[in-house]
Design a protein around this motif. Structure first.
Motif, PDB file in Angstrom:
ATOM      1  N   MET A   1       0.700  -0.830  -0.045  1.00  0.00           N
ATOM      2  CA  MET A   1      -0.119   0.112  -0.232  1.00  0.00           C
ATOM      3  C   MET A   1       0.595   1.400   0.133  1.00  0.00           C
ATOM      4  O   MET A   1       0.625   2.206  -0.557  1.00  0.00           O
ATOM      5  CB  MET A   1      -1.004  -0.580   1.957  1.00  0.00           C
ATOM      6  CG  MET A   1      -2.044   1.168   0.888  1.00  0.00           C
ATOM      7  SD  MET A   1      -2.361   0.611  -0.219  1.00  0.00           S
ATOM      8  CE  MET A   1      -3.900   2.238  -0.023  1.00  0.00           C
ATOM      9  N   ALA A   2       2.019   1.679   1.061  1.00  0.00           N
ATOM     10  CA  ALA A   2       2.884   2.388   0.495  1.00  0.00           C
ATOM     11  C   ALA A   2       3.171   3.465  -1.017  1.00  0.00           C
ATOM     12  O   ALA A   2       3.275   4.000  -1.013  1.00  0.00           O
ATOM     13  CB  ALA A   2       3.887   2.511   1.492  1.00  0.00           C
ATOM     14  N   LEU A   3       3.586   2.104  -1.576  1.00  0.00           N
ATOM     15  CA  LEU A   3       3.683   2.259  -2.958  1.00  0.00           C
ATOM     16  C   LEU A   3       2.832   3.021  -3.320  1.00  0.00           C
ATOM     17  O   LEU A   3       3.317   3.942  -4.551  1.00  0.00           O
ATOM     18  CB  LEU A   3       4.865   1.236  -3.367  1.00  0.00           C
ATOM     19  CG  LEU A   3       5.314   0.953  -2.698  1.00  0.00           C
ATOM     20  CD1 LEU A   3       6.799  -0.611  -2.747  1.00  0.00           C
ATOM     21  CD2 LEU A   3       6.968   1.912  -2.812  1.00  0.00           C
TER      22      LEU A   3
ATOM     23  N   LEU B   1       2.437   6.301  -3.081  1.00  0.00           N
ATOM     24  CA  LEU B   1       3.550   6.900  -3.272  1.00  0.00           C
ATOM     25  C   LEU B   1       3.455   7.318  -4.662  1.00  0.00           C
ATOM     26  O   LEU B   1       3.691   7.714  -5.132  1.00  0.00           O
ATOM     27  CB  LEU B   1       5.525   5.997  -2.770  1.00  0.00           C
ATOM     28  CG  LEU B   1       6.716   6.926  -4.203  1.00  0.00           C
ATOM     29  CD1 LEU B   1       6.777   7.988  -2.894  1.00  0.00           C
ATOM     30  CD2 LEU B   1       7.168   5.634  -4.190  1.00  0.00           C
ATOM     31  N   GLN B   2       3.000   6.284  -5.442  1.00  0.00           N
ATOM     32  CA  GLN B   2       2.668   6.601  -7.031  1.00  0.00           C
ATOM     33  C   GLN B   2       1.930   7.282  -7.260  1.00  0.00           C
ATOM     34  O   GLN B   2       1.656   8.241  -7.714  1.00  0.00           O
ATOM     35  CB  GLN B   2       2.023   5.065  -7.949  1.00  0.00           C
ATOM     36  CG  GLN B   2       3.385   3.825  -8.044  1.00  0.00           C
ATOM     37  CD  GLN B   2       2.850   2.752  -8.842  1.00  0.00           C
ATOM     38  OE1 GLN B   2       2.135   2.296  -7.750  1.00  0.00           O
ATOM     39  NE2 GLN B   2       4.187   1.735  -8.961  1.00  0.00           N
ATOM     40  N   ARG B   3       1.240   7.526  -6.468  1.00  0.00           N
ATOM     41  CA  ARG B   3       0.221   8.885  -6.442  1.00  0.00           C
ATOM     42  C   ARG B   3       0.488  10.155  -6.731  1.00  0.00           C
ATOM     43  O   ARG B   3       0.009  11.734  -6.507  1.00  0.00           O
ATOM     44  CB  ARG B   3      -1.059   9.106  -5.213  1.00  0.00           C
ATOM     45  CG  ARG B   3      -2.284   7.047  -5.963  1.00  0.00           C
ATOM     46  CD  ARG B   3      -3.220   7.684  -4.663  1.00  0.00           C
ATOM     47  NE  ARG B   3      -4.370   6.007  -5.349  1.00  0.00           N
ATOM     48  CZ  ARG B   3      -4.287   4.926  -4.737  1.00  0.00           C
ATOM     49  NH1 ARG B   3      -3.171   4.308  -3.736  1.00  0.00           N
ATOM     50  NH2 ARG B   3      -5.046   4.060  -5.159  1.00  0.00           N
ATOM     51  N   PHE B   4       1.461  10.132  -4.931  1.00  0.00           N
ATOM     52  CA  PHE B   4       2.374  11.257  -5.339  1.00  0.00           C
ATOM     53  C   PHE B   4       3.047  12.012  -6.418  1.00  0.00           C
ATOM     54  O   PHE B   4       2.322  13.074  -7.181  1.00  0.00           O
ATOM     55  CB  PHE B   4       3.313  11.166  -3.391  1.00  0.00           C
ATOM     56  CG  PHE B   4       2.610  11.294  -2.442  1.00  0.00           C
ATOM     57  CD1 PHE B   4       2.224  12.826  -2.001  1.00  0.00           C
ATOM     58  CD2 PHE B   4       2.644  10.662  -1.399  1.00  0.00           C
ATOM     59  CE1 PHE B   4       1.931  13.417  -1.261  1.00  0.00           C
ATOM     60  CE2 PHE B   4       2.572  10.781  -0.188  1.00  0.00           C
ATOM     61  CZ  PHE B   4       1.721  12.494   0.160  1.00  0.00           C
ATOM     62  N   ARG B   5       3.353  10.874  -7.075  1.00  0.00           N
ATOM     63  CA  ARG B   5       3.712  10.999  -8.117  1.00  0.00           C
ATOM     64  C   ARG B   5       3.057  12.017  -9.234  1.00  0.00           C
ATOM     65  O   ARG B   5       3.816  12.290  -9.750  1.00  0.00           O
ATOM     66  CB  ARG B   5       4.912   9.685  -8.342  1.00  0.00           C
ATOM     67  CG  ARG B   5       5.942   9.014  -8.073  1.00  0.00           C
ATOM     68  CD  ARG B   5       6.695   8.382  -8.209  1.00  0.00           C
ATOM     69  NE  ARG B   5       7.701   7.866  -7.567  1.00  0.00           N
ATOM     70  CZ  ARG B   5       7.910   6.673  -7.724  1.00  0.00           C
ATOM     71  NH1 ARG B   5       7.578   5.237  -8.409  1.00  0.00           N
ATOM     72  NH2 ARG B   5       9.212   5.464  -6.972  1.00  0.00           N
ATOM     73  N   VAL B   6       1.831  10.571  -9.930  1.00  0.00           N
ATOM     74  CA  VAL B   6       1.187  11.571 -10.541  1.00  0.00           C
ATOM     75  C   VAL B   6       0.968  13.006 -10.310  1.00  0.00           C
ATOM     76  O   VAL B   6       0.434  13.917 -10.966  1.00  0.00           O
ATOM     77  CB  VAL B   6      -0.378  10.905 -10.607  1.00  0.00           C
ATOM     78  CG1 VAL B   6      -1.383  11.058 -11.006  1.00  0.00           C
ATOM     79  CG2 VAL B   6       0.951   9.351 -11.141  1.00  0.00           C
ATOM     80  N   VAL B   7       0.457  13.211  -8.911  1.00  0.00           N
ATOM     81  CA  VAL B   7      -0.062  14.528  -8.400  1.00  0.00           C
ATOM     82  C   VAL B   7       0.962  15.684  -8.709  1.00  0.00           C
ATOM     83  O   VAL B   7       0.905  16.664  -9.413  1.00  0.00           O
ATOM     84  CB  VAL B   7      -0.158  14.846  -6.890  1.00  0.00           C
ATOM     85  CG1 VAL B   7      -0.359  15.537  -6.482  1.00  0.00           C
ATOM     86  CG2 VAL B   7      -1.638  14.018  -6.355  1.00  0.00           C
ATOM     87  N   PHE B   8       2.402  15.233  -8.277  1.00  0.00           N
ATOM     88  CA  PHE B   8       3.770  16.645  -8.088  1.00  0.00           C
ATOM     89  C   PHE B   8       3.509  16.550 -10.285  1.00  0.00           C
ATOM     90  O   PHE B   8       3.778  17.542 -10.472  1.00  0.00           O
ATOM     91  CB  PHE B   8       4.190  16.407  -7.903  1.00  0.00           C
ATOM     92  CG  PHE B   8       4.060  16.471  -5.697  1.00  0.00           C
ATOM     93  CD1 PHE B   8       4.144  17.543  -5.945  1.00  0.00           C
ATOM     94  CD2 PHE B   8       4.623  15.699  -4.845  1.00  0.00           C
ATOM     95  CE1 PHE B   8       3.664  18.302  -4.325  1.00  0.00           C
ATOM     96  CE2 PHE B   8       3.425  15.888  -4.268  1.00  0.00           C
ATOM     97  CZ  PHE B   8       3.978  17.626  -3.613  1.00  0.00           C
ATOM     98  N   ARG B   9       3.351  15.294 -10.676  1.00  0.00           N
ATOM     99  CA  ARG B   9       4.330  15.093 -12.316  1.00  0.00           C
ATOM    100  C   ARG B   9       3.012  15.850 -12.753  1.00  0.00           C
ATOM    101  O   ARG B   9       3.348  16.935 -13.622  1.00  0.00           O
ATOM    102  CB  ARG B   9       4.767  14.096 -12.892  1.00  0.00           C
ATOM    103  CG  ARG B   9       5.731  13.373 -11.891  1.00  0.00           C
ATOM    104  CD  ARG B   9       6.531  12.735 -12.703  1.00  0.00           C
ATOM    105  NE  ARG B   9       7.028  11.394 -11.799  1.00  0.00           N
ATOM    106  CZ  ARG B   9       8.547  12.057 -12.093  1.00  0.00           C
ATOM    107  NH1 ARG B   9       8.772  13.272 -12.403  1.00  0.00           N
ATOM    108  NH2 ARG B   9       9.295  11.088 -11.326  1.00  0.00           N
ATOM    109  N   SER B  10       1.863  16.046 -12.422  1.00  0.00           N
ATOM    110  CA  SER B  10       0.383  17.005 -13.254  1.00  0.00           C
ATOM    111  C   SER B  10       0.706  17.679 -13.285  1.00  0.00           C
ATOM    112  O   SER B  10       0.562  18.327 -13.981  1.00  0.00           O
ATOM    113  CB  SER B  10      -0.744  15.520 -12.596  1.00  0.00           C
ATOM    114  OG  SER B  10      -0.188  14.807 -13.272  1.00  0.00           O
ATOM    115  N   ALA B  11       1.221  18.140 -11.541  1.00  0.00           N
ATOM    116  CA  ALA B  11       1.360  20.176 -11.295  1.00  0.00           C
ATOM    117  C   ALA B  11       2.121  20.464 -11.993  1.00  0.00           C
ATOM    118  O   ALA B  11       2.133  21.532 -12.015  1.00  0.00           O
ATOM    119  CB  ALA B  11       1.651  20.289  -9.730  1.00  0.00           C
TER     120      ALA B  11
END
Length: 152
Positions: free
Chosen positions: A1-3, A6-16
């Motif tokens: 679940m932690a990964l 982490l992937q969701r954080f990557r999507v949010v920040f890369r989208s921004a």
């Protein structure tokens, strides 16, 4: 679940980050600078302190951005005749023309998306992020008052 998280954080920040790059390509200014222009376009002339508060940044950070925008001819800074400590910031004609042709949310994709969440959703998200910061041992919150690196 932690990964997964982490992937969701990557999507949010890369989208921004991509949104900021799109703004810069369209307007020729950073995402944070475009947000300054958008606030002035919406609210009209503002005191520098009010503008910094609307952007949730420190006045010193805003001052650096304003210097670049003034040099580019996009905003003007005028000291109040009544109180020389007060600086009024306004769009120039060139700045108004530039922000008037923007086709995407100049405030940034992330602030716009957060504004669409309910109060309860924001509280849950803030609580979860506070817990994450605590687990990470982050006590210095100075970064909270600075734009994300890819928007500067």
């Amino acid at each position: 679940m932690a990964l997964d998280v982490l992937q969701r954080f990557r999507v949010v920040f890369r989208s921004a980050q991509q949104h900021s790059a799109n703004i810069e390509a369209q307007l020729g200014v950073s995402g944070a600078q475009a947000w300054v222009l958008a606030e002035l376009h919406e609210a009209g002339p503002l005191r520098a302190g009010e503008l910094a508060a609307r952007l949730a940044i420190k006045p010193a950070t805003l001052s650096n951005m304003l210097s670049r925008l003034v040099s580019a001819g996009l905003v003007t800074r005028v000291r109040s005749e009544q109180d020389l400590r007060v600086v009024q910031v306004a769009l120039s004609e060139q700045g108004a023309a530039l922000i008037g042709k923007v086709a995407v949310a100049p405030r940034g994709w992330l602030p716009e998306a957060l504004a669409r969440l309910s109060g309860e959703q924001l509280q849950q998200l803030a609580g979860g992020l506070d817990e994450l910061l605590a687990v990470m041992g982050v006590s210095d919150r100075q970064a909270a008052n600075k734009p994300l690196p890819f928007t500067e």
